[in-house]
Scaffold this active site. Structure first.
Site, mmCIF file in Angstrom:
data_model
loop_
_atom_site.group_PDB
_atom_site.id
_atom_site.type_symbol
_atom_site.label_atom_id
_atom_site.label_comp_id
_atom_site.label_asym_id
_atom_site.label_seq_id
_atom_site.Cartn_x
_atom_site.Cartn_y
_atom_site.Cartn_z
ATOM 1 N N HIS A 222 0.880 -1.185 0.000
ATOM 2 C CA HIS A 222 0.000 0.000 0.000
ATOM 3 C C HIS A 222 0.916 1.234 0.000
ATOM 4 O O HIS A 222 1.749 1.388 -0.884
ATOM 5 C CB HIS A 222 -0.914 -0.104 1.230
ATOM 6 C CG HIS A 222 -2.092 0.818 1.273
ATOM 7 N ND1 HIS A 222 -2.442 1.653 0.244
ATOM 8 C CD2 HIS A 222 -3.020 1.040 2.257
ATOM 9 C CE1 HIS A 222 -3.532 2.339 0.594
ATOM 10 N NE2 HIS A 222 -3.900 1.986 1.816
ATOM 11 N N HIS A 261 -1.939 -2.608 -9.716
ATOM 12 C CA HIS A 261 -2.989 -2.007 -8.891
ATOM 13 C C HIS A 261 -4.183 -2.941 -8.852
ATOM 14 O O HIS A 261 -4.490 -3.590 -9.855
ATOM 15 C CB HIS A 261 -3.414 -0.647 -9.460
ATOM 16 C CG HIS A 261 -4.116 0.195 -8.453
ATOM 17 N ND1 HIS A 261 -5.447 0.060 -8.185
ATOM 18 C CD2 HIS A 261 -3.642 1.145 -7.619
ATOM 19 C CE1 HIS A 261 -5.769 0.907 -7.225
ATOM 20 N NE2 HIS A 261 -4.694 1.578 -6.863
ATOM 21 N N ARG A 270 -3.816 8.630 -11.826
ATOM 22 C CA ARG A 270 -3.044 9.702 -11.198
ATOM 23 C C ARG A 270 -1.620 9.797 -11.725
ATOM 24 O O ARG A 270 -0.915 10.776 -11.469
ATOM 25 C CB ARG A 270 -3.018 9.468 -9.672
ATOM 26 C CG ARG A 270 -4.397 9.320 -9.080
ATOM 27 C CD ARG A 270 -4.371 8.651 -7.723
ATOM 28 N NE ARG A 270 -3.917 7.267 -7.784
ATOM 29 C CZ ARG A 270 -3.790 6.467 -6.741
ATOM 30 N NH1 ARG A 270 -4.074 6.900 -5.533
ATOM 31 N NH2 ARG A 270 -3.366 5.215 -6.879
ATOM 32 N N ASP A 312 2.597 5.678 -6.770
ATOM 33 C CA ASP A 312 3.832 5.678 -5.990
ATOM 34 C C ASP A 312 5.078 5.701 -6.865
ATOM 35 O O ASP A 312 6.145 6.117 -6.416
ATOM 36 C CB ASP A 312 3.863 4.448 -5.066
ATOM 37 C CG ASP A 312 2.793 4.530 -4.003
ATOM 38 O OD1 ASP A 312 2.564 5.630 -3.492
ATOM 39 O OD2 ASP A 312 2.165 3.500 -3.704
HETATM 40 N N1 CMC Z 1 5.558 -6.653 -9.974
HETATM 41 C C1 CMC Z 1 5.545 -7.859 -10.578
HETATM 42 N N2 CMC Z 1 4.420 -8.541 -10.825
HETATM 43 C C2 CMC Z 1 3.260 -7.981 -10.444
HETATM 44 C C3 CMC Z 1 3.203 -6.730 -9.808
HETATM 45 C C4 CMC Z 1 4.414 -6.071 -9.581
HETATM 46 N N3 CMC Z 1 4.438 -4.880 -8.973
HETATM 47 N N4 CMC Z 1 1.914 -6.420 -9.544
HETATM 48 C C5 CMC Z 1 1.179 -7.441 -9.986
HETATM 49 N N5 CMC Z 1 1.997 -8.386 -10.526
HETATM 50 C C6 CMC Z 1 1.552 -9.650 -11.112
HETATM 51 C C7 CMC Z 1 1.130 -10.612 -10.019
HETATM 52 O O1 CMC Z 1 2.234 -11.358 -9.558
HETATM 53 C C8 CMC Z 1 0.108 -11.451 -10.716
HETATM 54 O O2 CMC Z 1 0.790 -12.395 -11.497
HETATM 55 P P1 CMC Z 1 0.227 -13.904 -11.651
HETATM 56 O O3 CMC Z 1 -1.126 -13.736 -12.272
HETATM 57 O O4 CMC Z 1 1.241 -14.570 -12.504
HETATM 58 O O5 CMC Z 1 0.164 -14.447 -10.252
HETATM 59 C C9 CMC Z 1 -0.573 -10.477 -11.660
HETATM 60 O O6 CMC Z 1 0.380 -9.413 -11.870
HETATM 61 C C10 CMC Z 1 -1.866 -9.883 -11.114
HETATM 62 O O7 CMC Z 1 -1.617 -9.220 -9.898
HETATM 63 P P2 CMC Z 1 -2.387 -9.502 -8.534
HETATM 64 O O8 CMC Z 1 -1.413 -10.042 -7.523
HETATM 65 O O9 CMC Z 1 -3.633 -10.282 -8.788
HETATM 66 O O10 CMC Z 1 -2.785 -8.046 -8.099
HETATM 67 P P3 CMC Z 1 -3.458 -7.618 -6.728
HETATM 68 O O11 CMC Z 1 -4.630 -6.810 -7.098
HETATM 69 O O12 CMC Z 1 -3.676 -8.751 -5.803
HETATM 70 O O13 CMC Z 1 -2.299 -6.720 -6.083
HETATM 71 C C11 CMC Z 1 -0.856 -4.893 -5.737
HETATM 72 C C12 CMC Z 1 -2.180 -5.364 -6.339
HETATM 73 C C13 CMC Z 1 -0.821 -3.374 -5.802
HETATM 74 C C14 CMC Z 1 -0.756 -5.371 -4.277
HETATM 75 C C15 CMC Z 1 0.314 -5.494 -6.540
HETATM 76 O O14 CMC Z 1 0.225 -5.044 -7.872
HETATM 77 C C16 CMC Z 1 1.669 -5.161 -5.936
HETATM 78 O O15 CMC Z 1 2.120 -5.851 -5.018
HETATM 79 N N6 CMC Z 1 2.357 -4.090 -6.453
HETATM 80 C C17 CMC Z 1 3.631 -3.651 -5.887
HETATM 81 C C18 CMC Z 1 3.419 -2.791 -4.651
HETATM 82 C C19 CMC Z 1 2.864 -1.425 -4.973
HETATM 83 O O16 CMC Z 1 3.347 -0.736 -5.858
HETATM 84 N N7 CMC Z 1 1.836 -1.011 -4.236
HETATM 85 C C20 CMC Z 1 1.195 0.304 -4.389
HETATM 86 C C21 CMC Z 1 -0.236 0.130 -4.722
HETATM 87 S S1 CMC Z 1 -1.066 1.539 -5.401
HETATM 88 C C22 CMC Z 1 -0.979 2.939 -4.422
HETATM 89 C C23 CMC Z 1 -0.975 2.784 -2.966
HETATM 90 O O17 CMC Z 1 -1.821 2.131 -2.359
HETATM 91 O O18 CMC Z 1 -0.078 3.377 -2.377
#
Ligand code: CMC
Length: 376
Positions: A222, A261, A270, A312
């Site tokens: 987050h 996301h 954004r 971010d």
């Molecule tokens: N790097 C590499 N792979 C990714 C990433 C990433 N940052 N984000 C998603 N994926 C992959 C994920 O591994 C999954 O792959 P597979 O289908 O092979 O398992 C696929 O994309 C779909 O993602 P998901 O895990 O279903 O997505 P989610 O909705 O559960 O998680 C998230 C969303 C934001 C937690 C995740 O994208 C993440 O961990 N991102 C990195 C951390 C980050 O930047 N967070 C900030 C969020 S936005 C603003 C805020 O809240 O501050």
């Protein structure tokens, strides 16, 4: 198929109605009370946005003047809180520091237990005014520096720089910071906001809800991502090395911070605005390294993984170029998101029902308790 339909991570679950903001992933757009966030960034300020989130309408000139005067009048911390902050462990995580400071503010607040709408609004204003003072004081204390008192002659954003650095930067920097604050202010039912609403749903108080929200925001999935992004950019020796570095991440199936996301799958509404202002900061400072590296990462993430950057990703380097130490990035997010959190607490309280979902039990079946003497 009798398997229960569990929405792990509450993916796709509609938990309530809300009239505060709207995310439209199909057009990569976001509105606060009906106004596009990009338009607010160009035509309004963070103060006006805070007023909008809490009241549903943009302020008139007189309303804005009154709002700003109230914010300025509430910035100072009590001597007791300043003493507590000075005693925080020097290596405490800054998000733990602001979480603890807000919890302490709750104990000091004369209206802490009053959860009427009018009292909750007054407490929200006090939190908006005092959180930046506490963030700056805790940051300075961690470096062995004395706090700098807030200056009521300065705007909200100018005053934050004053309290962190002891000086106010050029207007372009203040402008970029103000834009980041508008962009971070509100984003529907994200994890920290839902936490605040859950706490509020038990009829607990405003400071409790905000303390819990700060705890939720800390995590790198987050709000903690804006710091993680900058650590990542610093790990990459040069823009030319970015492609090879990213290959290493792909090999280990590692998360690339600042990408992906839960709601936006084709781009975060954004990002273009924040990227524009991060690039202005790179011009002002005369350092293109971070944005050049960012551009390489964003291009390859899209080509190879079809994953877009989130807010971010440009916010991290923007704050770094403004001169902030990395541990301040997520606390800055708190200084902004207090507006959205408080708006949601007010909305939840106005039409409350205890938030209490169910789970499917997967533990052992019911069994008799064997008394201790017979258990050996
Ligand atoms: N790097 C590499 N792979 C990714 C990433 C990433 N940052 N984000 C998603 N994926 C992959 C994920 O591994 C999954 O792959 P597979 O289908 O092979 O398992 C696929 O994309 C779909 O993602 P998901 O895990 O279903 O997505 P989610 O909705 O559960 O998680 C998230 C969303 C934001 C937690 C995740 O994208 C993440 O961990 N991102 C990195 C951390 C980050 O930047 N967070 C900030 C969020 S936005 C603003 C805020 O809240 O501050």
């Amino acid at each position: 198929n009798d398997a229960p339909d569990i929405k792990k991570g509450l993916v796709g679950v509609l938990a309530d109605v809300s009239s505060i903001s709207k995310v439209m992933p199909e057009t990569n757009s976001l509105t606060y009370r009906g106004y596009a966030v990009q338009d607010l960034c160009e035509l309004a300020s963070f103060d006006e946005t805070a007023f909008l989130l809490w009241n549903g309408e943009l302020p008139t000139k007189a309303e804005l003047a009154a709002f700003q005067a109230e914010e300025k009048a509430n910035r100072a911390l009590t001597p007791a809180l300043l003493r507590v902050i000075a005693e925080f462990p020097k290596d405490a995580h800054p998000m733990d520091a602001i979480r603890s400071a807000v919890s302490f503010m709750g104990m000091e607040d004369a209206e802490s237990e009053d959860i009427s709408d009018a009292a909750q609004r007054r407490k929200a204003m006090r939190l908006l005014a005092k959180i930046p003072t506490a963030v700056a004081a805790a940051h300075r204390a961690s470096k062995g520096q004395a706090p700098i008192a807030p200056d009521p002659s300065l705007s909200f954003c100018e005053n934050f720089f004053h309290m962190v650095f002891g000086k106010v930067p050029q207007p372009e920097v203040i402008r970029a910071f103000d834009v980041s604050m508008i962009l971070y202010a509100e984003h529907t039912f994200n994890a920290s906001t839902f936490t605040a609403r859950t706490i509020c749903s038990t009829m607990a108080d405003m400071h409790g809800a905000i303390t819990g929200a700060i705890a939720a925001l800390k995590g790198p999935l987050h709000g903690g991502a804006n710091e993680a992004v900058m650590h990542m950019l610093k790990e990459i020796p040069s823009p030319e090395a970015a492609a090879g570095w990213l290959e290493g991440k792909f090999d280990h199936k590692a998360l690339v911070m600042g990408f992906g996301h839960r709601v936006y799958k084709t781009g975060d509404s954004r990002v273009p605005t924040m990227k524009k202002y991060a690039e202005i900061m790179a011009e002002v400072v005369g350092d293109k390294r971070w944005m050049n590296t960012s551009n390489v990462l964003a291009k390859i993430m899209l080509e190879r993984k079809n994953i877009h950057p989130n807010l971010d990703f440009p916010a991290g380097p923007a704050y770094y170029l403004m001169g902030f130490d990395i541990p301040l990035f997520t606390p800055i997010f708190v200084c902004s998101r207090i507006t959205g959190w408080a708006a949601h607490v007010l909305e939840q309280a106005a039409d409350n029902r205890l938030i209490r979902p169910l789970s499917v039990y997967t533990g052992v079946e019911q069994r008799p308790v064997v008394p201790l003497p017979q258990r050996g």
